[in-house]
Design a protein around this motif. Structure first.
Motif, PDB file in Angstrom:
ATOM      1  N   GLN A   2      15.111  -2.042  13.489  1.00  0.00           N
ATOM      2  CA  GLN A   2      13.805  -1.824  13.105  1.00  0.00           C
ATOM      3  C   GLN A   2      13.879  -0.685  12.024  1.00  0.00           C
ATOM      4  N   LEU A   3      13.321  -1.131  10.921  1.00  0.00           N
ATOM      5  CA  LEU A   3      13.337   0.018   9.551  1.00  0.00           C
ATOM      6  C   LEU A   3      11.688   0.432   9.955  1.00  0.00           C
ATOM      7  N   LYS A   4      11.741   1.803   9.787  1.00  0.00           N
ATOM      8  CA  LYS A   4      10.543   2.625   9.806  1.00  0.00           C
ATOM      9  C   LYS A   4      10.038   3.331   8.760  1.00  0.00           C
ATOM     10  N   ASP A   5      11.230   3.953   8.068  1.00  0.00           N
ATOM     11  CA  ASP A   5      10.996   4.704   6.692  1.00  0.00           C
ATOM     12  C   ASP A   5      10.004   4.221   5.841  1.00  0.00           C
ATOM     13  N   GLU A   6       8.986   4.535   5.567  1.00  0.00           N
ATOM     14  CA  GLU A   6       7.878   3.877   4.737  1.00  0.00           C
ATOM     15  C   GLU A   6       8.715   3.786   3.218  1.00  0.00           C
ATOM     16  N   GLU A   7       9.106   5.025   2.899  1.00  0.00           N
ATOM     17  CA  GLU A   7       9.610   5.010   1.585  1.00  0.00           C
ATOM     18  C   GLU A   7      10.805   4.081   1.223  1.00  0.00           C
ATOM     19  N   ASP A  55      10.411   1.092  -1.438  1.00  0.00           N
ATOM     20  CA  ASP A  55      11.381   0.858  -2.556  1.00  0.00           C
ATOM     21  C   ASP A  55      12.096  -0.493  -2.281  1.00  0.00           C
ATOM     22  N   PHE A  56      12.113  -1.012  -1.102  1.00  0.00           N
ATOM     23  CA  PHE A  56      13.008  -2.268  -0.963  1.00  0.00           C
ATOM     24  C   PHE A  56      11.885  -3.297  -1.457  1.00  0.00           C
ATOM     25  N   ILE A  57      10.524  -3.435  -1.383  1.00  0.00           N
ATOM     26  CA  ILE A  57       9.445  -4.111  -1.924  1.00  0.00           C
ATOM     27  C   ILE A  57       9.537  -4.180  -3.396  1.00  0.00           C
ATOM     28  N   GLU A  58       9.875  -3.173  -4.078  1.00  0.00           N
ATOM     29  CA  GLU A  58       9.690  -2.824  -5.667  1.00  0.00           C
ATOM     30  C   GLU A  58      10.884  -3.528  -5.895  1.00  0.00           C
ATOM     31  N   LYS A  59      12.159  -3.709  -5.329  1.00  0.00           N
ATOM     32  CA  LYS A  59      13.405  -4.097  -5.740  1.00  0.00           C
ATOM     33  C   LYS A  59      13.515  -5.609  -5.445  1.00  0.00           C
ATOM     34  N   TYR A  60      13.023  -6.042  -4.463  1.00  0.00           N
ATOM     35  CA  TYR A  60      12.949  -7.587  -4.050  1.00  0.00           C
ATOM     36  C   TYR A  60      11.728  -8.060  -3.917  1.00  0.00           C
ATOM     37  N   SER A  61      10.970  -8.110  -5.337  1.00  0.00           N
ATOM     38  CA  SER A  61       9.497  -8.305  -5.283  1.00  0.00           C
ATOM     39  C   SER A  61       9.230  -9.842  -5.523  1.00  0.00           C
ATOM     40  N   PHE A  62      10.086 -10.565  -5.639  1.00  0.00           N
ATOM     41  CA  PHE A  62       9.851 -12.227  -5.527  1.00  0.00           C
ATOM     42  C   PHE A  62       9.811 -12.464  -3.988  1.00  0.00           C
ATOM     43  N   ALA A  63       8.528 -12.760  -3.657  1.00  0.00           N
ATOM     44  CA  ALA A  63       8.122 -13.008  -2.220  1.00  0.00           C
ATOM     45  C   ALA A  63       7.691 -14.390  -1.862  1.00  0.00           C
ATOM     46  N   THR A  64       7.597 -14.759  -0.582  1.00  0.00           N
ATOM     47  CA  THR A  64       7.161 -15.956  -0.303  1.00  0.00           C
ATOM     48  C   THR A  64       5.747 -15.489   0.569  1.00  0.00           C
ATOM     49  N   LEU A  65       4.657 -16.327   0.263  1.00  0.00           N
ATOM     50  CA  LEU A  65       3.067 -15.978   0.413  1.00  0.00           C
ATOM     51  C   LEU A  65       2.634 -17.069   1.447  1.00  0.00           C
ATOM     52  N   PHE A  66       2.596 -16.749   2.847  1.00  0.00           N
ATOM     53  CA  PHE A  66       2.033 -17.948   3.533  1.00  0.00           C
ATOM     54  C   PHE A  66       0.540 -17.644   4.123  1.00  0.00           C
ATOM     55  N   ILE A 112      -4.001  -8.132  -1.815  1.00  0.00           N
ATOM     56  CA  ILE A 112      -3.839  -8.259  -0.497  1.00  0.00           C
ATOM     57  C   ILE A 112      -3.913  -6.800   0.025  1.00  0.00           C
ATOM     58  N   LYS A 113      -4.956  -6.580   0.808  1.00  0.00           N
ATOM     59  CA  LYS A 113      -4.941  -5.204   1.545  1.00  0.00           C
ATOM     60  C   LYS A 113      -3.988  -5.196   2.695  1.00  0.00           C
ATOM     61  N   ILE A 114      -2.935  -4.429   2.547  1.00  0.00           N
ATOM     62  CA  ILE A 114      -2.260  -4.389   3.780  1.00  0.00           C
ATOM     63  C   ILE A 114      -2.476  -4.025   5.211  1.00  0.00           C
ATOM     64  N   THR A 115      -2.442  -4.549   6.001  1.00  0.00           N
ATOM     65  CA  THR A 115      -2.938  -4.349   7.228  1.00  0.00           C
ATOM     66  C   THR A 115      -1.682  -3.852   8.471  1.00  0.00           C
ATOM     67  N   LYS A 116      -0.528  -4.526   8.160  1.00  0.00           N
ATOM     68  CA  LYS A 116       0.600  -4.252   8.905  1.00  0.00           C
ATOM     69  C   LYS A 116       1.973  -4.349   8.162  1.00  0.00           C
ATOM     70  N   ILE A 117       2.798  -3.997   8.376  1.00  0.00           N
ATOM     71  CA  ILE A 117       4.183  -3.802   7.995  1.00  0.00           C
ATOM     72  C   ILE A 117       5.197  -4.212   9.030  1.00  0.00           C
ATOM     73  N   GLU A 118       6.040  -4.936   9.093  1.00  0.00           N
ATOM     74  CA  GLU A 118       7.251  -5.345   9.868  1.00  0.00           C
ATOM     75  C   GLU A 118       8.462  -5.081   8.930  1.00  0.00           C
ATOM     76  N   ALA A 119       9.573  -4.432   9.379  1.00  0.00           N
ATOM     77  CA  ALA A 119      10.909  -4.330   8.454  1.00  0.00           C
ATOM     78  C   ALA A 119      11.828  -4.250   9.317  1.00  0.00           C
ATOM     79  N   LYS A 120      12.946  -5.121   8.978  1.00  0.00           N
ATOM     80  CA  LYS A 120      14.085  -5.327   9.859  1.00  0.00           C
ATOM     81  C   LYS A 120      15.077  -5.185   8.768  1.00  0.00           C
ATOM     82  N   ALA A 121      16.088  -4.396   9.200  1.00  0.00           N
ATOM     83  CA  ALA A 121      17.382  -4.248   8.689  1.00  0.00           C
ATOM     84  C   ALA A 121      18.448  -4.567   9.533  1.00  0.00           C
ATOM     85  N   LYS A 122      19.166  -5.695   9.658  1.00  0.00           N
ATOM     86  CA  LYS A 122      20.075  -6.167  10.650  1.00  0.00           C
ATOM     87  C   LYS A 122      21.729  -6.107   9.861  1.00  0.00           C
TER      88      LYS A 122
END
Length: 203
Positions: free
Chosen positions: A8-13, A17-28, A155-165
């Motif tokens: 589980q990745l919890k650090d918001e910064e 930063d990850f979202i900024e770097k890998y910003s090409f996303a898939t929107l469902f 998109i107004k963000i309501t929840k974030i799930e982050a995983k670094a395996k």
């Protein structure tokens, strides 16, 4: 997303930063009663806790998406991890990766200034610093015509799930062996995963 506690990745910064770097996303979203996805770049507004983007108007996903709870998936580097790299044969293959899931309420944007600002932010993000291209310099009539071909959204963000395996569930010595093998390659994903693993070990 299934996230064991050691991944589980919890650090918001770090997440932002990850979202900024890998910003090409898939929107469902749900479209015509079925799951539907579009691959597109999204820009993050930290202050608003929101994502901005736009659909091509012929992409009908936008037609029934407003007010839906949508999911944006940001994909990072990923690598196959061979058990042959370990100090033991009592092991099986696995895959290391980082992925961020953002959930939020979808809003269609119609305000022309907001649309232009979001497009300008996106251009400025991806154009190189020495590029002569600037959206402000584009003829306003041309821009108006092009803007008719898109549907902008927020998109107004309501929840974030982050995983670094990143093999955090393995002994440090084994993680170091994995890093060594990943670095001994020309594949960029492997090199990036190795770098992420090193940062994880330093914590």
């Amino acid at each position: 997303m299934y996230i064991p506690k050691h991944f589980q990745l919890k650090d918001e910064e770090i997440i932002y930063d990850f979202i900024e770097k890998y910003s090409f996303a898939t929107l469902f979203s749900q479209h015509n009663g079925e799951p539907y996805a579009t691959h597109l770049p999204l820009t993050l507004s930290k202050g608003e806790s929101a994502l901005y983007g736009h659909f091509a108007r012929p992409n009908e996903q936008w037609k029934d998406i407003e007010n839906q709870q949508v999911l944006a998936v940001f994909h990072g580097p990923h690598s196959y991890i061979s058990p042959s790299w370990y100090e033991t044969t009592m092991a099986v293959p696995t895959w290391n990766y980082v992925s961020i899931h953002l959930y939020g309420k979808m809003e269609i944007v119609k305000d022309q200034k907001v649309i232009f600002d979001s497009l300008n932010d996106m251009v400025n993000k991806y154009e190189s610093t020495d590029s002569p291209y600037n959206l402000i310099d584009v003829d306003s009539r041309f821009m108006e015509g092009m803007s008719k071909g898109i549907v902008a959204f927020k998109i107004k963000i309501t929840k974030i799930e982050a995983k670094a395996k990143l093999s955090q569930n393995h002994p440090v010595e084994r993680q170091e062996l994995i890093i060594k093998h990943l670095e001994n390659t020309s594949q960029q994903d492997n090199i990036q995963v190795a770098s992420l693993m090193k940062k994880s070990l330093q914590k």
